[in-house]
Write a protein that holds these residues in place. Structure first.
Motif: not given
Length: 421
Positions: A284-288, A325-329, A331-343, A384-386
């Motif tokens: 609920g804090r981030i969505g993209n 809520d169509r937040q997933r993109a 998998g790009d949304f989740m991967w960006r978080q993994f990238y940020n948390m590892v770095r 859902e996003d094609g």
């Protein structure tokens, strides 16, 4: 769908956009000495250097044999099967791997076939989930345990044993994660529950240990909402009691624990710094991806510095995003978080959640296309996003995020996981 306790908390905190886009100024970090007896941050174990997934295990259906005897978490009225306008799931699971499912009152699937759901009570269900974890190199599961002294208690007690068996059979680790939401007599009962019931599971070869100590998580101390009104003194007493039992104690804490603002009560710094590991809540804090980058800069980096200064391990949340809520993109949304948390240098990652079909934040197998959801339900599928995604896509993506955390693949902002195999 009924708003869940954790979703309600996020809404009370001002919603994803309001929280994520408001930069938080980094505070000066003190250089307190590490508490005597506390393991140095970053020591190897079953949560440091590992991917942990939150595991609800809270779905049931009449006829499955569970003591709760109802459509637990599938329907807003447990006595009635999920039906149009009255279903508690925001996402629809892919049920092809289950040997037993339960027909609902939902319309047939768009592609034909009955709209059926699984029950967590069935051992085959739990075994299947832990097999998915094994197949995708997901290390550890945090078994959610809400107040066990009410009517849900017997079902939750048995679910702990089912999770233990599945973890042992699949070579995975698990630990108990207490959620103190609406637990009025928590301060005394949580100690009783651990002493009389849950501590027995630490004898399992699959019970997670960190620095040789059994892992326990307490989720909910310090949140600024009415569902968790506990004072700092009683919370600190509980944390210290578990540490006196020889446990490594994780705190599932507010997003803004460090500043004591927004979703955090003031005056809880001593409680937060008493934990061995901190895992701030993020649903609920981030969505993209842009929200994730904003948090990396303004929240995660100063959080990491504060934890390092106090000898505390840092286990930030990573979420796939609300599918409805169509937040997933894809998998790009989740991967960006993994990238940020590892770095940022996080010691571990907590994925919210494995089976949270109620909030559409699950990584467990999910309907791939509209053909696999009930007709007229409005429930979105993974495409859902094609972009067509396999049912196991977010399990595989989580496994790849774990490989990056462990240095098995290099740090990369480019998602390596194919959407379909």
């Amino acid at each position: 769908m009924a708003i869940t306790r954790r979703t309600a908390l996020a809404l009370a905190a001002g919603g994803a956009a309001a929280v994520a886009l408001a930069p938080v100024a980094a505070q000066a970090v003190t250089t307190e000495a590490t508490e005597p007896g506390r393991a140095r941050a970053g020591s190897p174990g079953d949560v440091v250097g590992k991917v942990t997934v939150g595991y609800q295990g809270w779905f049931a259906a009449p006829g499955d044999g569970a003591p709760i005897n109802g459509w637990w978490h599938w329907s807003p009225d447990m006595s009635q099967a999920p039906r149009p306008g009255a279903v508690s799931a925001k996402s629809w699971p892919d049920v092809r791997d289950y040997t037993r499912t339960y027909p609902t009152a939902m319309p047939d699937l768009n592609g034909g076939g009955k709209a059926a759901l699984f029950s967590s009570w069935d051992q085959q269900t739990v075994d299947t989930h832990f097999r998915w974890m094994r197949e995708n190199n997901i290390d550890t599961a945090a078994l959610q345990r809400f107040n066990p002294f009410g009517s849900e208690g017997p079902t939750r007690d048995a679910m702990a044993q089912k999770v233990r068996g599945a973890a042992e059979a699949n070579g995975r680790k698990f630990y108990v994660m207490y959620d103190v939401t609406n637990w009025t007599s928590m301060a005394s009962q949580i100690k009783q529950d651990w002493s009389q019931k849950m501590s027995a599971h630490t004898g399992s070869s699959s019970y997670a240990r960190q620095g040789g100590k059994p892992v326990v998580c307490i989720w909910g101390f310090g949140f600024s909402d009415d569902a968790r009104p506990f004072g700092a003194a009683e919370c600190l007493d509980v944390v210290n009691w578990f540490k006196q039992q020889g446990c490594y104690v994780i705190g599932g804490v507010p997003t803004h624990w460090r500043t004591g603002t927004e979703d955090s009560r003031p005056g809880f710094s001593g409680v937060y710094h008493a934990f061995d590991m901190l895992s701030p809540w993020m649903v609920g804090r981030i969505g993209n991806a842009a929200d994730s980058d904003n948090f990396y800069q303004n929240v995660n980096q100063p959080d990491m510095a504060d934890c390092a200064a106090h000898g505390i391990d840092y286990q930030p949340c990573v979420l796939p995003g609300d599918l409805q809520d169509r937040q997933r993109a894809h998998g790009d949304f989740m991967w960006r978080q993994f990238y940020n948390m590892v770095r940022v240098g996080a010691q571990g990652v907590y994925v919210s959640m494995f089976d949270e079909y109620n909030e559409a934040n699950q990584i467990g197998k999910t309907a791939e296309t509209a053909a696999a959801v009930p007709a007229g339900s409005g429930i979105l599928a993974l495409d859902e996003d094609g972009t067509a995604c396999s049912a196991d896509y977010y399990l595989r993506l989580t496994g790849d995020g774990g490989r990056m955390l462990k240095g098995q693949i290099g740090l990369t902002a480019q998602r390596p996981t194919p959407v379909r195999l």
